[in-house]
Design a protein around this motif. Structure first.
Motif: not given
Length: 195
Positions: A76-87
């Motif tokens: 979950e944490r890694l997905v959230d970090c990747l989402r920040q990049v996409l955001a």
């Protein structure tokens, strides 16, 4: 202000003015009002200077990275970090503008040494950020430390593809497709599968 801080501020200002700039020792020293010897004392290599400046920029813009919340699963944490990049890439018009700028800076011009260096510097920053996240998870025992470069390249390729998808007109939910893709990518990197 101490010399080290003046150097970092000057370098950050140079990046803010032109994201494609190369932080040469001489140019940063002149901007900071210090000698090149003084700059080299604090930052022995150009890479050390770039890494410190970018680390500070990230801490400023993203002070509470989800990768450090060990109460949540690594996946979950890694997905959230990747989402920040996409955001940061935006959606729709914002994503199209970002990709248009990337095209103008790195694809449209002849591949000169300056263009190549600027692109590689940005790529190194992105890779360093993803490698840092993987390192945190490896330190926790969530994944082995082997083959980080390949895993980093894979995740960056996924992020590039998803950010392009955000810029293109789509008939389906971008969020749903993006979420599924991020979880597949993270499961591949962590060696976990969905059940």
């Amino acid at each position: 202000m101490h010399t080290r801080e003046r150097i970092l501020r000057a370098a950050a200002e140079m990046i803010a003015e032109d994201a494609t700039t190369t932080l040469s020792v001489r140019a940063v020293a002149v901007r900071a009002g210090v000698s090149t010897g003084s700059l080299r004392f604090h930052f022995p290599t150009q890479r050390a200077l770039q890494d410190e400046v970018l680390t500070r920029i990230y801490r400023h813009f993203i002070p509470d990275e989800p990768i450090h919340d060990s109460s949540r699963p690594a996946r979950e944490r890694l997905v959230d970090c990747l989402r920040q990049v996409l955001a940061a890439a935006g959606v729709g018009d914002e994503a199209r503008k970002a990709w248009g700028a990337a095209y103008e800076h790195f694809i449209a011009p002849e591949p000169s040494e300056k263009v190549r260096k600027a692109y590689l510097a940005q790529e190194r920053v992105s890779a360093g950020r993803v490698e840092y996240w993987l390192g945190v998870l490896a330190d926790e025992g969530a994944l082995p430390r082997d083959d980080f470069p390949r895993k980093v390249r894979f995740l960056l390729t996924v992020l590039n593809g998803l950010s392009i998808q955000r810029a293109l007109p789509s008939g389906e939910s971008v969020l749903q497709a993006e979420t599924e893709t991020l979880y597949l990518a993270v499961d591949a990197v962590l060696g976990t599968g969905t059940s």
